[in-house]
Each structure stands twice: as structure tokens, then as C-alpha cells.
Design an enzyme around this catalytic site. Sequence first.
Site, PDB file in Angstrom:
ATOM      1  N   GLN A   1       0.979  -1.235  -0.018  1.00 49.88           N
ATOM      2  CA  GLN A   1      -0.007  -0.007   0.049  1.00 49.88           C
ATOM      3  C   GLN A   1       1.035   1.205  -0.074  1.00 49.88           C
ATOM      4  O   GLN A   1       0.666   2.296  -0.806  1.00 49.88           O
ATOM      5  CB  GLN A   1      -0.948  -0.230   1.165  1.00 49.88           C
ATOM      6  CG  GLN A   1      -1.876   0.964   1.264  1.00 49.88           C
ATOM      7  CD  GLN A   1      -2.643   1.369   2.540  1.00 49.88           C
ATOM      8  OE1 GLN A   1      -2.318   0.746   3.684  1.00 49.88           O
ATOM      9  NE2 GLN A   1      -3.652   2.119   2.667  1.00 49.88           N
TER      10      GLN A   1
ATOM     11  N   TYR B   1       1.667  -8.188  15.806  1.00 48.45           N
ATOM     12  CA  TYR B   1       2.272  -7.268  15.054  1.00 48.45           C
ATOM     13  C   TYR B   1       3.043  -6.074  15.985  1.00 48.45           C
ATOM     14  O   TYR B   1       3.891  -5.650  15.625  1.00 48.45           O
ATOM     15  CB  TYR B   1       1.044  -6.637  14.375  1.00 48.45           C
ATOM     16  CG  TYR B   1       1.432  -5.378  13.277  1.00 48.45           C
ATOM     17  CD1 TYR B   1       2.407  -5.544  12.321  1.00 48.45           C
ATOM     18  CD2 TYR B   1       0.679  -4.484  13.763  1.00 48.45           C
ATOM     19  CE1 TYR B   1       2.689  -4.398  11.731  1.00 48.45           C
ATOM     20  CE2 TYR B   1       0.851  -3.163  13.034  1.00 48.45           C
ATOM     21  CZ  TYR B   1       2.034  -3.126  11.913  1.00 48.45           C
ATOM     22  OH  TYR B   1       2.125  -2.064  11.132  1.00 48.45           O
TER      23      TYR B   1
END
Length: 331
Positions: free
Chosen positions: A17, A148
Amino acid sequence: MSHRRMKRVLVTGALGQIGSELVEWLREKHGDGNVIASDKKDDPPAAIRDNDPFAALDVTDARALADLCRTHRIDTIYHLAAILSGVGEQKPDIAYHVNMNGLKNVLDVARDLEMARVMVPSSIAVFGPNAPKWNTPQECELRPASMYGVTKVAGELLCDYYWKKYGLEVRGVRYPGLISHKTPPGGGTTDYAVAIYYDAIRHGRYTCFVREDTVLPMMYMPDALRSLVELAGAPADRLRYRNAYNIAALSFSAGELAASIRDHVPGFEVSYEPDFHQQIAEGWPHSIDDSAAREDWGWAPEYDLERMTADMLAALRKRLNPVESHARGEG
Ligand code: NAD
Ligand code: SER
């Protein structure tokens, strides 16, 4: 003519992205042939592949990374290859391997080849459930609950270590959720804030995977790209935090985002079916205090929610619905 060495930049994770847009920015800034895009995926679109170098590279392969950097005489790395929060929660071992070992490989090669800069984005995911939710400060408890988040905190510490021990100039921002229309996000918790625009245009309705009252910090991609490039160029003696600057732009609930789209897409319907992403989102801040970034290197966002929504919808209408958008006079 100047004999100063040209900057040679490597972008890892360049098909994601952020990378897919950052590569274009950097190529404009540093000139043709000086920005090498790389990704584990080996199917770059024409805009990334044509006229400029692209390399298939898995950042967990230390030797391939070092060979590539030597071949192209790289002196700056934008390290974007990572596994994001949603995928990371489903595949924690892979997230740990890519986010930790990939980062260490990048830092090692940058140190060994005496590179000038490494840019490594961190994330609001470093904050855990016990951090203050509103105006979350630059410095507070970092005890995230997601894999994460664990890799992002450890990554910040690893970057600090390479700066203090080896003098490697590693810099980064803690990005909020990023919203963009060019390349879909790669499996994060904030992906709903992008998907909602696509579905508004394609279907006039959207099913959201977090609750309507879920508030998260967000940012539009042009601001996000500018932040990283500005921090890369900031004078070193101004930087107090180096690789982990809080930056902020927008904070809104999923419901407020839907309402801003409804202003442009009458009758747009959103239903809410929270899944495992909800728990990750609940561990993250609602809004961020970015005063250190503002003071140290002049950070300031340009896009508010209204401006971003208008821009997102115009760009997506043009791409997904070219005939209708032409009739509206949108180009
Ligand atoms: P993304 O998922 O869109 O792109 C990541 C890219 O990395 C993908 O193209 C993928 O193919 C590649 N990749 C995965 N494993 C790889 C490997 N082993 N070797 C090489 N390439 C590999 O991610 P993004 O949104 O562009 O994020 C880039 C960085 O910014 C990440 O560090 C991420 O944590 C951080 N960040 C992103 C956001 C966001 O909202 N997009 C927010 C905060 C932080
Ligand atoms: N947008 C990212 C994610 O949701 C935040 O780092 O994973």
C-alpha cells in the site's frame, strides 16, 4: 559538474500500500534509475517496472539482500516489507519472522555497507491496552497485545540499538491507519477504512468488521508519504526520538467515516459485524499526541476527513466507474 555520489535507494515491500506510491515519489526526487523497488512478490505493475530497476527480494534472505545492495551501491533503504496486524494475528510465526529477522537483515547490511539512512515505519500498534487512549503521548507504556505490535515495539528498540551501538542513522514514524486509493492495504486492522470507500462506489453498501463506535487514528496517503520523506531529510541534531515519532492527522469512528461518505453517496448503507479485528482495534489509541514531531521536524498534516473523502471518492469513481465519473465532470 558535481562529483558528489548520487543517492541510491532501495525500497523493500515496494508493491504494498505504501511502497507502490512511495517509489513514484522517490523516483521523482532522486531521478531515473536511482530507486530500486523490491518485493517478495515478483509481479510489479508497469508503473513500478518500466524504465527503472525492480528486483524480486525476500528480506528474510540476508545474502540476497546484501548482494542486491552491493550490486546497486545502495546507500539508503526504505524498509516497508512487513506482515500487518490482521494477517499477523492469524500467522504469528510468519509475522515474527518477517518483521524481526527481515528488519535485522536490513539493519545489518546497512551497517556493514555504511549506508547513510534506513527509514523504517513503526505503527500505533506499539501502544497496548494500558496506554492512554486519547492524545496518546510520545512516551508511555508500550505493552501491545498483538504479535504485530510486539514486533513493532521490538523493531523500534532494535533500531535504537543500531543507532547507539553502530551510529546507523535509522529513522521512522509511528503511522496511524493509512487510507489510499491506489493499492489496497495488505491485511491490517484499519483496512476497513479503505474498503468502505471501494464498496460505497461499487455496491452502495458495506459490511464493516469493527463496531460503529470504534475510533482509531488515521491518515491520508499523501500526508503519510510526505511525513517519511520529510523525516528522512530532517537535520539529525533536531531529532529526539529518531525511529519512533508519533504522527497524527485524523481520528474518527467507523460511523463518522460512513457519514462523511454518505454526504457524497446518498443512501450509502453500512452494517457492522465485528470480528477478530475488533479486539486488536480496542488495544490501540483513539488519537495521538504528535507534538514532538511538530517541534522537532515541523510535521503538519494537510488532509482532514472531508477533504480526504472527496479526494478518495473522486479517484475511485474515475478508476472503478470511468463512464459515470466522466458524466459528473470529474475528468
Ligand atoms: P503492505 O502489506 O501493503 O505491503 C507490504 C509489502 O511487503 C507487500 O507488498 C508484501 O508482498 C511485502 N512482503 C511481505 N513479506 C515480505 C518479505 N519476506 N520480503 C519482501 N517483501 C515482503 O504494507 P504497507 O501498508 O505498505 O506497510 C509498510 C510498512 O508501514 C510496514 O512496516 C507497516 O507495518 C507500516 N505501517 C503501515 C500502516 C498502514 O496503515 N498501511 C500503518 C502503520 C504502519
Ligand atoms: N494499519 C496498520 C494495521 O492495521 C497499523 O499499523 O495493521
